[in-house]
Design an enzyme around this catalytic site. Structure first.
Site, PDB file in Angstrom:
ATOM      1  N   ASP A   1     -35.601 -58.514   7.580  1.00 61.31           N
ATOM      2  CA  ASP A   1     -34.927 -58.066   6.202  1.00 61.31           C
ATOM      3  C   ASP A   1     -33.868 -57.172   6.694  1.00 61.31           C
ATOM      4  OD1 ASP A   1     -36.926 -56.201   6.772  1.00 61.31           O
ATOM      5  OD2 ASP A   1     -37.530 -55.797   4.944  1.00 61.31           O
TER       6      ASP A   1
ATOM      7  N   TYR B   1     -31.817 -53.762   7.154  1.00 57.36           N
ATOM      8  CA  TYR B   1     -31.871 -52.189   7.320  1.00 57.36           C
ATOM      9  C   TYR B   1     -32.164 -51.495   5.804  1.00 57.36           C
ATOM     10  CZ  TYR B   1     -30.429 -52.960  12.160  1.00 57.36           C
ATOM     11  OH  TYR B   1     -30.042 -53.389  13.445  1.00 57.36           O
TER      12      TYR B   1
END
Length: 221
Positions: free
Chosen positions: A62, A64
């Site tokens: 996913d 940062y």
């Protein structure tokens, strides 16, 4: 925000119940929380890597979750942003694997424009809350993306780092595919087999064997 052949391949998803629920959830999240990447960069992986040019998929988990980092491409950060640890490790492996100098910028746009889809399995995240949008529907959408890619007859290399990315491997069935699996480049797992996995040289060797143009992994910035 998704255009071209990607739109024709994925537009059916937008009418499905899961996507309508996902859309409402994400809209409310952007309204009430700090969400990354910025809304206008949500589908940037698709816009920078047109479907017809795609040769390589680098799949992450996913985005940062710290300010200024997520730019809509897995593992990439904007110019002037310090490298997150995972990206530092990617550049170390790149240098060790094929001798590329570690660049000054962590912006990976140049890879995307050559046909590398830099995709996360989940496309949004709350600030400072890794994996906070897991399970809200993005996984179904990125499953649809893999199914669309599997309609291509041309060669594709999948670089799957970490368990979230590797969960998609069961969907890859076409001939002329190379699947490269390794632990996630995070410091928590990189020493369990990410280092020394040589994904960049293996990718180019396969593309070369299949008569395709190699990826120039060297980042000039």
């Amino acid at each position: 925000m998704i255009e071209g052949q990607w739109l024709s391949k994925l537009q059916g998803e937008f009418q499905k119940p899961y996507y309508k629920k996902l859309y409402e959830t994400v809209r409310e999240e952007y309204k009430h929380h700090t969400i990354f990447p910025p809304k206008e960069k949500l589908f940037r992986a698709y816009s920078l890597c047109p479907y017809e040019k795609l040769k390589v998929v680098i799949l992450g988990q996913d985005p940062y979750h710290n300010f200024g980092q997520a730019q809509g491409l897995s593992f990439s950060v904007g110019k002037g942003i310090p490298f997150p640890p995972s990206l530092q490790n990617i550049f170390k492996e790149l240098q060790e694997d094929i001798g590329c100098k570690i660049p000054k910028s962590g912006e990976l746009d140049a890879w995307a424009k050559q046909g590398v889809l830099l995709l996360n399995t989940v496309l949004t995240v709350r600030a400072h809350e890794a994996n906070s949008h897991r399970g809200i529907g993005w996984e179904e959408f990125t499953d649809a993306t893999i199914r669309a890619i599997e309609e291509k007859a041309e060669p594709v290399v999948y670089i799957l780092w970490g368990s979230s990315a590797q969960s998609k491997a069961k969907m890859i069935h076409q001939k002329r595919r190379l699947i490269l699996k390794a632990p996630h480049p995070s410091p928590l797992s990189s020493y369990r087999g990410f280092f020394g996995s040589k994904p960049f040289s293996q990718c180019n060797a396969y593309l070369r064997k299949e008569g395709q143009e190699e990826i120039d992994w060297a980042l000039k910035a």
